[in-house]
Design an enzyme around this catalytic site. Structure first.
Site, PDB file in Angstrom:
ATOM      1  N   LYS A   1       0.840  -1.207   0.000  1.00  0.00           N
ATOM      2  CA  LYS A   1       0.000   0.000   0.000  1.00  0.00           C
ATOM      3  C   LYS A   1       0.868   1.248   0.000  1.00  0.00           C
ATOM      4  CE  LYS A   1      -1.664   1.650   4.021  1.00  0.00           C
ATOM      5  NZ  LYS A   1      -1.306   3.040   4.286  1.00  0.00           N
ATOM      6  N   ASN A   2       1.906   1.259   0.848  1.00  0.00           N
ATOM      7  CA  ASN A   2       2.687   2.486   1.006  1.00  0.00           C
ATOM      8  C   ASN A   2       3.702   2.701  -0.107  1.00  0.00           C
ATOM      9  OD1 ASN A   2       1.156   3.029   3.186  1.00  0.00           O
ATOM     10  ND2 ASN A   2       2.678   2.433   4.699  1.00  0.00           N
TER      11      ASN A   2
ATOM     12  N   ARG B   1       0.210  14.526  12.453  1.00  0.00           N
ATOM     13  CA  ARG B   1       0.737  14.276  11.104  1.00  0.00           C
ATOM     14  C   ARG B   1       1.116  15.577  10.369  1.00  0.00           C
ATOM     15  NH1 ARG B   1      -1.117   9.119   9.695  1.00  0.00           N
ATOM     16  NH2 ARG B   1       0.630   9.006   8.246  1.00  0.00           N
TER      17      ARG B   1
ATOM     18  N   VAL C   1       3.214  18.467   8.190  1.00  0.00           N
ATOM     19  CA  VAL C   1       3.980  18.365   6.937  1.00  0.00           C
ATOM     20  C   VAL C   1       5.061  19.448   6.878  1.00  0.00           C
ATOM     21  CG1 VAL C   1       2.209  17.205   5.556  1.00  0.00           C
ATOM     22  CG2 VAL C   1       2.192  19.714   5.739  1.00  0.00           C
ATOM     23  N   ASP C   2       5.486  19.920   8.052  1.00  0.00           N
ATOM     24  CA  ASP C   2       6.477  21.006   8.090  1.00  0.00           C
ATOM     25  C   ASP C   2       7.795  20.621   7.419  1.00  0.00           C
ATOM     26  OD1 ASP C   2       6.455  19.224  10.367  1.00  0.00           O
ATOM     27  OD2 ASP C   2       8.101  20.394  11.178  1.00  0.00           O
TER      28      ASP C   2
ATOM     29  N   ARG D   1      -9.193   0.372   4.064  1.00  0.00           N
ATOM     30  CA  ARG D   1      -8.235   1.338   3.502  1.00  0.00           C
ATOM     31  C   ARG D   1      -6.933   0.637   3.139  1.00  0.00           C
ATOM     32  NH1 ARG D   1      -6.210   5.136   7.360  1.00  0.00           N
ATOM     33  NH2 ARG D   1      -4.767   5.373   5.630  1.00  0.00           N
TER      34      ARG D   1
END
Ligand code: EPZ
Length: 464
Positions: A46-47, A145, A147-148, A424
């Protein structure tokens, strides 16, 4: 580029047809106590699938991905690509992507909000078009989570990036290309490593990513980009060097097998005291998981270069687990291993160091008779002789897998709600379990949801 119109065979379900979490009332019924036997086919990772689908945006030509798992998250990433004007077609586990014409530089919020991984499009869009507008992916059950690191790295590559009204606006001034840079990641973030590696493939000059993530899916992405003509070395180490090229070209590429699905089935064998064979797998991707299975008294045998067999011990003993970036013990296997340790003799301490809120499965496992106490980011698991089936609710993807595993070993029946989490990230999990003897049944309260959820399909209506 050869102009081949892809004849639509099937199209993605529109996101409106995919069940919103609260709508999905389907329930999994599992009767524990069956021993399992046979062989499990492991699907593509999946990833890898999610980031390689985004990576295909780098290519002004057809790309073909093989061994793509059939997952809700893959269907949603496909929706995102379609919304950008990308052509997409699925034949079994092959995905044909044509991003020769990207008509839209903004991904729609209602799609991005359903799939965090959609943020992966920002690097390729910026590299390809010089502009990208991507809604900030929200947090999720397991953590904030942020995203910096992605944003800081894109700025280092020369992009102007600002966040306004919940959307990340990124662009390269005067229509120039990104410029190679030396980037140090404060933490070895998988996503940030992948975003910056993709962005750097088309940048001018050389980019060095220090303290890069080393996960196998990062290597898979690098190999896919190299197959398209990118110049990348060092993937799989903590320093990745990318020399930018003017453009990439068509390729076809086969994804690696899903190491987390494989690890989940290894635990399924151990927790039900059954022998199972898994194929295809890459044993080197499971070193930490195999070491921990051996530590508790199980055996994992390499039957062939890409086939593993789990042989359970007569009984299993406690062990401590600390989740770490690869090659450490994977956070994505923490919940599954906790389920196993609830029935192992003695006290185990599980420390979750990667995500700040990834112990939510504890309460549900305790409802099944487990004896787990949480202190900060530690879970102290005291082994019990047995678990008992109970109605439980999944809180996130890997928690849902942990509840399935616990249910396979529990006395009596367990019902699991919140299957949209499971769908998912696992490709037909209950079918694979049934095929090796598990007593599993999906009760469909929302027929549309289950069919869309468990096996996302493509139909002619929305294919281009
Ligand atoms: C990827 O998520 C995986 N998802 C996750 O798998 C996996 O758990 C995770 O890597 C760690 O291995 C995909 O590949 C689609 P990170 P990602 O960036 O990239 C912090 C599953 O179950 N961080 O390595 O989001 C972050 O908060 C999923 O299959 C920042 O602070 O993970 C976390 O604490 C779950 N700033 C840590 O780094 C950033 O800009 C690791 O996150 C980025 C991350």
């Amino acid at each position: 580029m050869e102009d081949r119109t892809i004849t639509p065979s099937i199209s993605l379900p529109s996101s409106s047809s995919l069940p919103a979490p609260e709508e999905d009332k389907s329930v999994l019924q599992i009767w524990g106590g069956s021993s399992l036997q046979g062989q499990v086919k492991i699907s593509g990772a999946k990833n890898s699938a999610l980031v390689l689908m985004a990576g295909a945006l780098l290519c002004p030509d057809d790309c073909r991905l093989h061994n793509v798992p059939s997952l809700m998250d893959v269907a949603r990433m496909g929706e995102i690509l379609l919304s950008l004007g990308v052509k997409l077609e699925r034949h079994g586990d092959t995905l044909e992507i044509n991003a020769s014409h990207i008509g839209q530089s903004k991904a729609p919020y209602e799609l991005v909000s359903q799939l965090r991984a959609s943020f992966f499009i920002i690097g390729p869009m910026l590299a390809r078009l010089g502009v990208a507008r991507v809604p900030l992916p929200g947090g999720c059950a397991i953590g904030a989570r942020p995203v910096d690191l992605h944003v800081q790295g894109l700025r280092a590559l020369g992009a102007d990036v600002h966040i306004e009204h919940g959307t990340v606006h990124a662009y390269v001034r005067n229509g120039k290309r990104l410029k190679g840079a030396k980037i140090y990641l404060d933490c070895p973030s998988v996503g940030a490593t992948e975003t910056l590696m993709m962005a750097a493939t088309l940048a001018e000059g050389e980019t060095v990513i220090d303290n890069a993530a080393q996960e196998p899916e990062v290597i898979d992405l690098a190999n896919f980009c190299r197959a398209m003509g990118a110049r990348i070395r060092g993937a799989g180490t903590n320093t990745i060097v990318i020399s930018g090229v003017p453009s990439l070209h068509t390729t076809e590429y086969t994804l690696i097998p899903d190491r987390i699905e494989a690890g989940t089935f290894l635990v399924a064998g151990a927790i039900t005291h059954s022998e199972l064979s898994l194929y295809p797998v890459i044993p080197d991707h499971l070193t930490a998981v195999i070491a921990k299975l051996q530590a508790i008294g199980a055996q994992v045998i390499t039957e062939a270069p890409s086939r593993l067999r789990i042989v359970p011990g007569r009984y299993h003993t406690a062990t401590d687990i600390e989740t770490l970036p690869y090659p450490g013990f994977p956070t994505d296997m923490q919940a599954q291993f906790m389920a196993l340790l609830t029935l192992s003799e003695g006290d185990s301490v599980i420390t979750e160091t990667v995500f700040e809120n990834r112990l939510r499965h504890v309460a549900e496992l305790n409802r099944m008779g487990a004896d787990i106490r949480v202190k900060g980011n530690h879970a102290i698991v005291r082994g019990v002789p047995k678990l008992s089936g109970a109605p439980v609710v999944a809180t996130d993807l890997r928690a849902s897998a942990a509840l399935v595993l616990a249910a396979l070993a529990a006395d009596g029946m367990t019902t699991i709600q919140g299957l949209h989490h499971l769908d998912r990230g696992y490709d037909n999990l209950e079918l694979k379990l049934k095929q090796v003897g598990a007593r599993v049944n999906r009760i469909i309260d929302n027929p549309d949801a289950a069919s869309d959820a468990s096996t996302p399909t493509l139909s002619p209506s929305t294919l281009h």
